[in-house]
Write a protein that holds these residues in place. Structure first.
Motif, short mmCIF file in Angstrom:
data_model
loop_
_atom_site.label_atom_id
_atom_site.label_comp_id
_atom_site.label_asym_id
_atom_site.label_seq_id
_atom_site.Cartn_x
_atom_site.Cartn_y
_atom_site.Cartn_z
N LEU A 272 -2.17 -8.68 12.84
CA LEU A 272 -0.77 -8.39 13.03
C LEU A 272 -0.36 -7.19 12.17
CD1 LEU A 272 0.67 -12.00 12.78
CD2 LEU A 272 0.33 -10.68 14.85
N ASP A 273 0.53 -6.39 12.70
CA ASP A 273 1.02 -5.27 11.90
C ASP A 273 2.12 -5.75 10.95
OD1 ASP A 273 3.34 -5.50 13.42
OD2 ASP A 273 2.97 -3.70 14.60
N LYS A 274 2.50 -4.88 10.04
CA LYS A 274 3.47 -5.25 8.99
C LYS A 274 4.82 -5.64 9.58
CE LYS A 274 1.41 -2.39 5.42
NZ LYS A 274 1.61 -1.26 4.51
N LYS A 275 5.26 -4.94 10.61
CA LYS A 275 6.55 -5.26 11.22
C LYS A 275 6.53 -6.65 11.82
CE LYS A 275 8.03 -3.65 15.27
NZ LYS A 275 8.57 -2.78 16.32
N ALA A 276 5.46 -6.99 12.54
CA ALA A 276 5.35 -8.32 13.15
C ALA A 276 5.36 -9.41 12.09
CB ALA A 276 4.10 -8.40 14.01
N VAL A 277 4.66 -9.18 11.01
CA VAL A 277 4.62 -10.17 9.92
C VAL A 277 6.02 -10.38 9.35
CG1 VAL A 277 3.76 -10.60 7.58
CG2 VAL A 277 2.20 -9.77 9.35
N GLN A 278 6.74 -9.29 9.09
CA GLN A 278 8.08 -9.42 8.53
C GLN A 278 9.03 -10.11 9.52
OE1 GLN A 278 8.90 -9.07 5.43
NE2 GLN A 278 6.86 -8.37 4.95
N GLU B 36 10.10 -1.64 8.08
CA GLU B 36 8.86 -1.48 8.84
C GLU B 36 9.13 -1.02 10.27
OE1 GLU B 36 5.92 -1.39 7.68
OE2 GLU B 36 6.40 -2.10 5.67
#
Length: 73
Positions: free
Chosen positions: A1-7, A33
């Motif tokens: 997962l990319d950082k935006k998805a995680v956040q 992000e």
């Protein structure tokens, strides 16, 4: 997962659990992000399904705070 998805995921989880401070933190982090207001509200809708209206309100307040400068406040 990319950082935006995680956040975005963490934002939704915290909102669903009604943990206000981390909800605000992850809304701001998601915005940094590259998350849009629309993406955050989409995740808020998922939090509503899990945690009810209070979760949606918690998420909405966090989104408003994350976009405060853009809102002119």
């Amino acid at each position: 997962l990319d950082k935006k998805a995680v956040q975005l995921m963490l934002f939704g989880l915290m909102a669903a659990k009604l943990i206000a401070a981390p909800t605000r933190y992850h809304a701001a982090a998601a915005r940094m992000e590259g998350a849009t207001r629309e993406e955050l509200y989409a995740v808020s809708g998922l939090a509503l399904l899990v945690g009810g209206m209070r979760s949606y309100n918690t998420a909405g307040a966090a989104i408003a705070e994350a976009f405060q400068e853009e809102n002119g406040s």
